[in-house]
Motif scaffolding. Structure first.
Motif, mmCIF file in Angstrom:
data_model
loop_
_atom_site.group_PDB
_atom_site.id
_atom_site.type_symbol
_atom_site.label_atom_id
_atom_site.label_comp_id
_atom_site.label_asym_id
_atom_site.label_seq_id
_atom_site.Cartn_x
_atom_site.Cartn_y
_atom_site.Cartn_z
ATOM 1 N N ALA A 5 12.268 59.840 -32.359
ATOM 2 C CA ALA A 5 12.707 59.118 -31.150
ATOM 3 C C ALA A 5 12.188 57.686 -31.074
ATOM 4 O O ALA A 5 12.115 57.092 -30.002
ATOM 5 C CB ALA A 5 12.382 59.894 -29.871
ATOM 6 N N SER A 6 11.848 57.136 -32.238
ATOM 7 C CA SER A 6 11.426 55.725 -32.258
ATOM 8 C C SER A 6 12.633 54.789 -32.260
ATOM 9 O O SER A 6 12.466 53.570 -32.134
ATOM 10 C CB SER A 6 10.555 55.454 -33.494
ATOM 11 O OG SER A 6 11.264 55.763 -34.689
ATOM 12 N N GLY A 7 13.828 55.348 -32.462
ATOM 13 C CA GLY A 7 15.041 54.520 -32.445
ATOM 14 C C GLY A 7 15.689 54.359 -33.812
ATOM 15 O O GLY A 7 16.591 53.527 -33.977
ATOM 16 N N LYS A 8 15.282 55.172 -34.784
ATOM 17 C CA LYS A 8 15.820 55.046 -36.151
ATOM 18 C C LYS A 8 17.338 55.204 -36.189
ATOM 19 O O LYS A 8 18.051 54.416 -36.782
ATOM 20 C CB LYS A 8 15.223 56.131 -37.091
ATOM 21 C CG LYS A 8 13.732 56.126 -37.193
ATOM 22 C CD LYS A 8 13.233 57.257 -38.054
ATOM 23 C CE LYS A 8 13.581 58.662 -37.564
ATOM 24 N NZ LYS A 8 12.943 59.052 -36.309
ATOM 25 N N SER A 9 17.823 56.294 -35.554
ATOM 26 C CA SER A 9 19.259 56.555 -35.699
ATOM 27 C C SER A 9 20.074 55.561 -34.878
ATOM 28 O O SER A 9 21.149 55.143 -35.321
ATOM 29 C CB SER A 9 19.631 58.011 -35.424
ATOM 30 O OG SER A 9 19.393 58.306 -34.126
ATOM 31 N N LEU A 10 19.550 55.132 -33.715
ATOM 32 C CA LEU A 10 20.269 54.104 -32.944
ATOM 33 C C LEU A 10 20.328 52.802 -33.750
ATOM 34 O O LEU A 10 21.377 52.156 -33.848
ATOM 35 C CB LEU A 10 19.582 53.882 -31.591
ATOM 36 C CG LEU A 10 20.273 52.880 -30.658
ATOM 37 C CD1 LEU A 10 21.693 53.321 -30.324
ATOM 38 C CD2 LEU A 10 19.469 52.680 -29.373
ATOM 39 N N ARG B 283 11.396 59.389 -24.637
ATOM 40 C CA ARG B 283 12.790 59.362 -25.130
ATOM 41 C C ARG B 283 13.146 60.687 -25.799
ATOM 42 O O ARG B 283 14.269 61.169 -25.686
ATOM 43 C CB ARG B 283 12.991 58.186 -26.090
ATOM 44 C CG ARG B 283 12.962 56.867 -25.336
ATOM 45 C CD ARG B 283 13.296 55.696 -26.216
ATOM 46 N NE ARG B 283 13.209 54.466 -25.412
ATOM 47 C CZ ARG B 283 12.913 53.277 -25.892
ATOM 48 N NH1 ARG B 283 12.688 53.124 -27.174
ATOM 49 N NH2 ARG B 283 12.865 52.229 -25.095
ATOM 50 N N ARG C 147 16.165 63.153 -24.696
ATOM 51 C CA ARG C 147 17.193 63.484 -25.700
ATOM 52 C C ARG C 147 17.219 64.984 -26.000
ATOM 53 O O ARG C 147 18.290 65.606 -26.054
ATOM 54 C CB ARG C 147 16.916 62.701 -26.989
ATOM 55 C CG ARG C 147 17.955 62.948 -28.065
ATOM 56 C CD ARG C 147 17.468 62.552 -29.446
ATOM 57 N NE ARG C 147 16.302 63.312 -29.851
ATOM 58 C CZ ARG C 147 15.526 63.003 -30.884
ATOM 59 N NH1 ARG C 147 15.775 61.919 -31.584
ATOM 60 N NH2 ARG C 147 14.495 63.759 -31.195
ATOM 61 N N ARG D 64 10.133 47.598 -30.503
ATOM 62 C CA ARG D 64 11.079 47.710 -29.372
ATOM 63 C C ARG D 64 12.306 48.575 -29.644
ATOM 64 O O ARG D 64 13.339 48.422 -28.998
ATOM 65 C CB ARG D 64 11.500 46.331 -28.848
ATOM 66 C CG ARG D 64 10.322 45.470 -28.350
ATOM 67 C CD ARG D 64 10.773 44.329 -27.468
ATOM 68 N NE ARG D 64 11.885 43.587 -28.005
ATOM 69 C CZ ARG D 64 11.790 42.656 -28.958
ATOM 70 N NH1 ARG D 64 10.606 42.358 -29.449
ATOM 71 N NH2 ARG D 64 12.856 42.033 -29.379
ATOM 72 N N GLY E 238 15.547 50.970 -31.061
ATOM 73 C CA GLY E 238 16.859 50.831 -31.697
ATOM 74 C C GLY E 238 17.737 49.760 -31.096
ATOM 75 O O GLY E 238 18.877 49.577 -31.521
ATOM 76 N N LYS E 239 17.225 49.050 -30.068
ATOM 77 C CA LYS E 239 18.050 48.000 -29.456
ATOM 78 C C LYS E 239 17.518 46.608 -29.753
ATOM 79 O O LYS E 239 17.861 45.658 -29.049
ATOM 80 C CB LYS E 239 18.131 48.217 -27.938
ATOM 81 C CG LYS E 239 18.897 49.474 -27.558
ATOM 82 C CD LYS E 239 19.103 49.572 -26.067
ATOM 83 C CE LYS E 239 19.779 50.892 -25.728
ATOM 84 N NZ LYS E 239 19.841 51.132 -24.287
HETATM 85 N N1 ADP Z 1 15.250 50.185 -27.377
HETATM 86 C C1 ADP Z 1 15.700 51.251 -26.742
HETATM 87 N N2 ADP Z 1 15.886 51.226 -25.404
HETATM 88 C C2 ADP Z 1 16.334 52.323 -24.747
HETATM 89 N N3 ADP Z 1 16.618 53.515 -25.324
HETATM 90 C C3 ADP Z 1 16.440 53.589 -26.658
HETATM 91 C C4 ADP Z 1 15.986 52.486 -27.436
HETATM 92 N N4 ADP Z 1 15.886 52.886 -28.731
HETATM 93 C C5 ADP Z 1 16.292 54.180 -28.756
HETATM 94 N N5 ADP Z 1 16.624 54.586 -27.512
HETATM 95 C C6 ADP Z 1 17.077 55.937 -27.127
HETATM 96 O O1 ADP Z 1 16.003 56.826 -27.413
HETATM 97 C C7 ADP Z 1 16.501 58.066 -27.905
HETATM 98 C C8 ADP Z 1 15.921 58.310 -29.282
HETATM 99 O O2 ADP Z 1 16.447 57.336 -30.161
HETATM 100 P P1 ADP Z 1 16.986 57.745 -31.598
HETATM 101 O O3 ADP Z 1 17.638 56.553 -32.202
HETATM 102 O O4 ADP Z 1 17.757 59.025 -31.530
HETATM 103 O O5 ADP Z 1 15.565 58.015 -32.300
HETATM 104 P P2 ADP Z 1 15.220 58.619 -33.725
HETATM 105 O O6 ADP Z 1 16.438 58.577 -34.577
HETATM 106 O O7 ADP Z 1 14.110 57.740 -34.219
HETATM 107 O O8 ADP Z 1 14.749 60.014 -33.454
HETATM 108 C C9 ADP Z 1 18.031 57.962 -27.928
HETATM 109 O O9 ADP Z 1 18.525 58.545 -26.735
HETATM 110 C C10 ADP Z 1 18.275 56.450 -27.935
HETATM 111 O O10 ADP Z 1 19.496 56.101 -27.343
#
Ligand code: ADP
Ligand SMILES: Nc1ccn([C@@H]2O[C@H](COP(=O)(O)O)[C@@H](O)[C@H]2O)c(=O)n1
Length: 211
Positions: A14-19, A144, A148, A189, A191-192
């Motif tokens: 949930a660090s934002g890798k997939s986003l 997060r 999720r 910061r 995935g965004k």
């Molecule tokens: N910078 C951000 N701001 C707000 N929400 C975010 C941000 N980065 C990721 N998220 C959200 O946090 C959750 C986890 O992100 P995700 O990309 O699935 O993480 P990972 O792949 O690292 O497990 C998702 O719901 C995603 O939309």
């Protein structure tokens, strides 16, 4: 770099890798076409557990390297580099095993791979041309992940909390955090982070112009 470039995106759950990876992919695929860029998740390579009961499956430590079939992922990356399509397994977080389906991924000039333990495995690391680490504070990751996993992965507050304490957090300190040293680029910061997304997109465009 050779004919193909493999970019690994690692970091905590949930660090934002997939986003991050899917934003780079979506923003570039429209421009470049799908024969030039592909995306794969390490999670697709969680071991098949269809031979186990549900009670046994929930006992697996999904944050330990042994939960993954990294050899299969490494062989798929080699095949893609070699110009061959691969059948990527599909994974169900609710059933804790692979589904019957596979996804045919065609070889592409640039392949994005995202996953928690990608940089911990030295055989996999050899396959990566560019490495990215998502450096998101753990408390943010936990919030997060909680949201999720409740909304998308069929979990309860207590199951997320218990798993986090027993395996997710310890594995972060044992495996994931030390693997940051192998990253070319550390992204804060989540995935965004559009500047980091744009930097990777620019690098990809530059690599494709050279090929
Ligand atoms: N910078 C951000 N701001 C707000 N929400 C975010 C941000 N980065 C990721 N998220 C959200 O946090 C959750 C986890 O992100 P995700 O990309 O699935 O993480 P990972 O792949 O690292 O497990 C998702 O719901 C995603 O939309
Ligand atoms: N059956 C499973 C398989 C994996 N997990 C958790 O998923 C995390 C990795 O995926 P991210 O998208 O969060 O990077 C990992 O931390 C596992 O704990 C699971 O809960 N159940």
């Amino acid at each position: 770099m050779g004919k193909h470039t493999i970019i690994a995106i690692a970091g905590a759950s949930a660090s934002g890798k997939s986003l991050f990876a899917s934003t780079v992919y979506q923003e570039l695929v429209a421009e470049l076409g799908c024969e030039r860029i592909a995306i794969i998740s390490e999670d697709a390579y969680y071991r098949d557990q269809s031979h186990l009961s549900m009670a046994q499956r929930v006992l697996t430590n999904y944050d330990h390297p042994s939960a993954f079939e990294h050899q299969l992922l490494a062989s798929h990356l080699l095949a893609l580099r070699d110009g061959q399509a691969v059948k990527v397994p599909q994974y169900s977080y609710t059933l804790h095993t692979r589904t019957e389906e596979t996804l045919l991924v065609q070889p592409a000039k640039v392949i994005l791979v995202e996953g928690i333990l990608l940089l911990t495995d030295k055989h996999l690391r050899r396959q990566f041309d560019i490495t990215v680490f998502m450096d998101t504070p753990l408390d943010v990751c936990l919030l997060r992940r909680m949201k999720r996993d409740l909304e998308e992965r069929g979990r309860s507050i207590s199951s997320v909390a218990e798993q986090y304490e027993n395996t997710v957090r310890p594995a972060f300190f044992e495996f994931i955090a030390p693997s940051k040293q192998y990253a070319d680029l550390v992204v804060t910061r989540g995935g965004k982070n559009q500047i980091a997304i744009d930097i990777i997109k620019t690098k990809i465009r530059q690599l494709l112009a050279e090929k």
